[in-house]
Motif scaffolding. Structure first.
Motif, PDB file in Angstrom:
ATOM      1  N   GLN A  99      -2.893   4.911   7.213  1.00 48.29           N
ATOM      2  CA  GLN A  99      -1.507   4.717   6.797  1.00 48.29           C
ATOM      3  C   GLN A  99      -0.694   3.915   7.803  1.00 48.29           C
ATOM      4  N   THR A 100      -1.096   3.928   9.068  1.00 47.91           N
ATOM      5  CA  THR A 100      -0.404   3.061  10.028  1.00 47.91           C
ATOM      6  C   THR A 100      -0.706   1.591   9.720  1.00 47.91           C
ATOM      7  N   TYR A 101      -1.912   1.318   9.225  1.00 47.53           N
ATOM      8  CA  TYR A 101      -2.238  -0.070   8.854  1.00 47.53           C
ATOM      9  C   TYR A 101      -1.562  -0.476   7.555  1.00 47.53           C
ATOM     10  N   TRP A 102      -1.327   0.509   6.692  1.00 42.94           N
ATOM     11  CA  TRP A 102      -0.542   0.214   5.488  1.00 42.94           C
ATOM     12  C   TRP A 102       0.804  -0.364   5.884  1.00 42.94           C
ATOM     13  N   LYS A 103       1.426   0.280   6.888  1.00 39.89           N
ATOM     14  CA  LYS A 103       2.741  -0.175   7.338  1.00 39.89           C
ATOM     15  C   LYS A 103       2.677  -1.625   7.801  1.00 39.89           C
ATOM     16  N   SER A 104       1.680  -1.938   8.630  1.00 41.86           N
ATOM     17  CA  SER A 104       1.546  -3.319   9.115  1.00 41.86           C
ATOM     18  C   SER A 104       1.350  -4.266   7.935  1.00 41.86           C
ATOM     19  N   TRP A 105       0.497  -3.845   7.005  1.00 43.38           N
ATOM     20  CA  TRP A 105       0.198  -4.692   5.853  1.00 43.38           C
ATOM     21  C   TRP A 105       1.471  -4.984   5.047  1.00 43.38           C
ATOM     22  N   ASP A 106       2.192  -3.909   4.707  1.00 36.66           N
ATOM     23  CA  ASP A 106       3.359  -4.051   3.843  1.00 36.66           C
ATOM     24  C   ASP A 106       4.449  -4.889   4.501  1.00 36.66           C
ATOM     25  N   SER A 107       4.662  -4.684   5.803  1.00 39.68           N
ATOM     26  CA  SER A 107       5.724  -5.450   6.449  1.00 39.68           C
ATOM     27  C   SER A 107       5.313  -6.911   6.579  1.00 39.68           C
ATOM     28  N   MET A 108       4.007  -7.139   6.716  1.00 38.32           N
ATOM     29  CA  MET A 108       3.514  -8.517   6.763  1.00 38.32           C
ATOM     30  C   MET A 108       3.734  -9.215   5.408  1.00 38.32           C
ATOM     31  N   ILE A 109       3.466  -8.499   4.330  1.00 37.87           N
ATOM     32  CA  ILE A 109       3.677  -9.052   2.990  1.00 37.87           C
ATOM     33  C   ILE A 109       5.151  -9.403   2.785  1.00 37.87           C
ATOM     34  N   ASP A 110       6.045  -8.520   3.285  1.00 40.46           N
ATOM     35  CA  ASP A 110       7.478  -8.770   3.165  1.00 40.46           C
ATOM     36  C   ASP A 110       7.917  -9.968   3.986  1.00 40.46           C
ATOM     37  N   ARG A 111       7.361 -10.050   5.194  1.00 45.22           N
ATOM     38  CA  ARG A 111       7.825 -11.012   6.181  1.00 45.22           C
ATOM     39  C   ARG A 111       7.328 -12.412   5.892  1.00 45.22           C
ATOM     40  N   SER A 112       6.006 -12.544   5.891  1.00 48.46           N
ATOM     41  CA  SER A 112       5.456 -13.891   5.829  1.00 48.46           C
ATOM     42  C   SER A 112       4.144 -13.874   5.062  1.00 48.46           C
TER      43      SER A 112
ATOM     44  N   LEU B  45       0.786  -1.235   0.000  1.00 43.55           N
ATOM     45  CA  LEU B  45       0.000   0.000   0.000  1.00 43.55           C
ATOM     46  C   LEU B  45       0.815   1.279   0.000  1.00 43.55           C
ATOM     47  N   ASN B  46       2.013   1.223   0.598  1.00 48.49           N
ATOM     48  CA  ASN B  46       2.882   2.390   0.503  1.00 48.49           C
ATOM     49  C   ASN B  46       3.535   2.358  -0.848  1.00 48.49           C
ATOM     50  N   LEU B  47       3.154   3.289  -1.708  1.00 51.67           N
ATOM     51  CA  LEU B  47       3.858   3.255  -2.981  1.00 51.67           C
ATOM     52  C   LEU B  47       4.342   4.630  -3.387  1.00 51.67           C
ATOM     53  N   ASP B  48       5.389   4.627  -4.176  1.00 50.33           N
ATOM     54  CA  ASP B  48       6.025   5.848  -4.634  1.00 50.33           C
ATOM     55  C   ASP B  48       5.180   6.424  -5.773  1.00 50.33           C
ATOM     56  N   VAL B  49       4.356   7.425  -5.439  1.00 45.25           N
ATOM     57  CA  VAL B  49       3.404   7.951  -6.410  1.00 45.25           C
ATOM     58  C   VAL B  49       4.121   8.638  -7.582  1.00 45.25           C
ATOM     59  N   ALA B  50       5.276   9.262  -7.295  1.00 48.97           N
ATOM     60  CA  ALA B  50       6.039   9.909  -8.373  1.00 48.97           C
ATOM     61  C   ALA B  50       6.541   8.864  -9.371  1.00 48.97           C
ATOM     62  N   ALA B  51       7.024   7.723  -8.854  1.00 52.68           N
ATOM     63  CA  ALA B  51       7.503   6.653  -9.728  1.00 52.68           C
ATOM     64  C   ALA B  51       6.339   6.041 -10.513  1.00 52.68           C
ATOM     65  N   LEU B  52       5.191   5.936  -9.842  1.00 55.12           N
ATOM     66  CA  LEU B  52       4.000   5.406 -10.515  1.00 55.12           C
ATOM     67  C   LEU B  52       3.609   6.314 -11.683  1.00 55.12           C
ATOM     68  N   GLU B  53       3.649   7.614 -11.427  1.00 51.71           N
ATOM     69  CA  GLU B  53       3.296   8.583 -12.462  1.00 51.71           C
ATOM     70  C   GLU B  53       4.259   8.479 -13.648  1.00 51.71           C
ATOM     71  N   LYS B  54       5.530   8.317 -13.327  1.00 55.95           N
ATOM     72  CA  LYS B  54       6.546   8.223 -14.367  1.00 55.95           C
ATOM     73  C   LYS B  54       6.280   6.987 -15.242  1.00 55.95           C
ATOM     74  N   SER B  55       6.021   5.849 -14.592  1.00 56.23           N
ATOM     75  CA  SER B  55       5.818   4.659 -15.420  1.00 56.23           C
ATOM     76  C   SER B  55       4.474   4.714 -16.139  1.00 56.23           C
ATOM     77  N   PHE B  56       3.508   5.462 -15.561  1.00 58.32           N
ATOM     78  CA  PHE B  56       2.247   5.682 -16.283  1.00 58.32           C
ATOM     79  C   PHE B  56       2.512   6.408 -17.606  1.00 58.32           C
ATOM     80  N   TYR B  57       3.308   7.476 -17.557  1.00 57.55           N
ATOM     81  CA  TYR B  57       3.556   8.230 -18.794  1.00 57.55           C
ATOM     82  C   TYR B  57       4.373   7.434 -19.799  1.00 57.55           C
ATOM     83  N   GLU B  58       5.335   6.674 -19.294  1.00 66.55           N
ATOM     84  CA  GLU B  58       6.131   5.834 -20.192  1.00 66.55           C
ATOM     85  C   GLU B  58       5.249   4.814 -20.908  1.00 66.55           C
ATOM     86  N   LEU B  59       4.413   4.132 -20.114  1.00 66.31           N
ATOM     87  CA  LEU B  59       3.532   3.122 -20.706  1.00 66.31           C
ATOM     88  C   LEU B  59       2.511   3.751 -21.652  1.00 66.31           C
ATOM     89  N   SER B  60       2.013   4.935 -21.267  1.00 70.63           N
ATOM     90  CA  SER B  60       1.049   5.620 -22.137  1.00 70.63           C
ATOM     91  C   SER B  60       1.630   5.809 -23.529  1.00 70.63           C
TER      92      SER B  60
END
Ligand SMILES: [Zn+2]
Length: 249
Positions: A199-212, A57-72
Motif C-alpha cells: 500500500q505504500t507503493y500504491w501511494k507512490s503510484w497514484d501520486s505519480m499518475i496525478d503528477r506526471s 490503486l487506492n480506491l473507495d471500495v464502498a463507492a465501487l460496491e455501490k456503482s457495482f449494484y447500480e450497474l447490475s
C-alpha cells in the motif's frame, strides 16, 4: 515486457462510433444509454475504465460496491423488455464483464496484479515460463528465496525435514511441532505486513499518475517494487502451505 505497455498511460478513449446510442442516437455511457436506458454493445475497455475510474490503486471500495449494484440493476439481462433480443445478449456480456471487473478491483491483491498486467507484467506467466524453461533444460525449477527470509527458510526446512522423519518412524516431538508452529505464525505475520508495504507503493503510484503521466522511469521503478512484494507474498504463501502439509500429514 513491451515498451508500448510502459507508455500506454491513459485508458484509450472509446472509439468515435460508440459514442451514440444504437437505439435513440443520444450520447451514451460506456454500458447503457443515459437517455433511453438501453444496454449498449460492449466495447473493449480495461476494468478501471469500465467503472469510470482512473488507473489508480487506492480506491473507495464502498463507492465501487455501490456503482457495482447500480450497474447490475441497469444491465440486468432478465428485464422483460429485453427478452430474446440483441440487447439481451449485450446485456449478458456487459453483466459478466461487470462481475469480472468488480471481483478483480475490490480485492487489493487482484487489483494490483491486474494493474501490473495492464503494465505488461504477467506474474503467473513469469512462473509458468520459468517452469517450462526448467523442463526443457532439465534443471530443477528453483524458487528464489527472498533475501530477508534466507535464514528463516533454511532453518524451517531443516525442522520440516526432521518432522517428516519423526512421522515416518512414528515418533512424536511436541517441542519441534510447537517450534514449527511459531515459525508459521511469524510467516503469516510477514504475509500480512506485505500488504501494508504494498500500500505504500500504491501511494507512490497514484501520486505519480496525478503528477506526471509520462514519468516512464519512475513508473517502471514503482511497478518493479510492487512485483517484488507480490512475489515475496506468493513465496510465503507457498511456504505456509508446505508447512501445513507436513503438520497435517
Ligand atoms: Zn438511447
Amino acid at each position: 515486457m513491451t515498451k508500448s505497455a510502459l507508455t500506454a498511460i491513459h485508458p484509450k478513449p472509446l472509439p468515435e462510433d460508440t459514442h451514440s446510442c444504437w437505439s435513440c442516437g443520444s450520447m451514451r455511457a460506456a454500458h447503457f444509454c443515459e437517455s433511453c436506458g438501453k444496454v449498449q454493445p460492449p466495447v473493449p475497455v480495461d476494468y478501471f475504465t469500465f467503472f469510470g475510474l482512473p488507473l489508480k490503486l487506492n480506491l473507495d471500495v464502498a463507492a465501487l460496491e455501490k456503482s457495482f449494484y447500480e450497474l447490475s440493476r441497469k444491465l440486468h439481462p432478465d428485464l422483460n423488455a429485453r427478452a430474446g433480443s440483441q440487447e439481451q445478449e449485450w446485456s449478458m456480456e456487459q453483466s459478466s464483464l461487470l462481475n469480472d471487473a468488480y471481483r478483480t478491483l475490490k480485492d487489493p491483491i487482484k487489483r494490483t496484479a491486474y494493474l501490473l498486467h495492464l503494465e505488461g507484467v504477467e506474474l503467473e506467466e513469469q512462473s509458468k515460463s520459468a517452469t517450462e524453461k526448467a523442463r526443457t533444460t532439465g534443471e530443477i525449477k528453483k524458487q528464489i528465496v527472498p533475501p530477508d527470509l534466507l535464514e528463516e527458510v533454511f532453518e524451517l526446512n531443516m525442522q520440516l525435514e526432521e518432522l517428516r522423519m519423526n512421522k515416518k518412524v512414528g515418533e512424536d516431538d511436541a517441542a519441534l511441532v510447537a517450534e514449527i508452529g511459531k515459525q508459521k505464525q511469524s510467516l503469516e505475520a510477514k504475509h500480512e505486513a506485505l500488504l501494508q508495504e504494498l500500500q505504500t507503493y500504491w501511494k507512490s503510484w497514484d501520486s505519480m499518475i496525478d503528477r506526471s503521466p509520462a514519468a516512464v522511469e519512475e513508473r517502471a521503478q514503482v511497478r518493479d517494487k510492487m512485483v517484488d512484494v507480490l512475489n515475496r507474498r506468493n513465496y510465503i504463501r507457498n511456504l505456509v502451505r508446505d508447512v501445513n502439509a507436513v503438520l497435517e500429514s
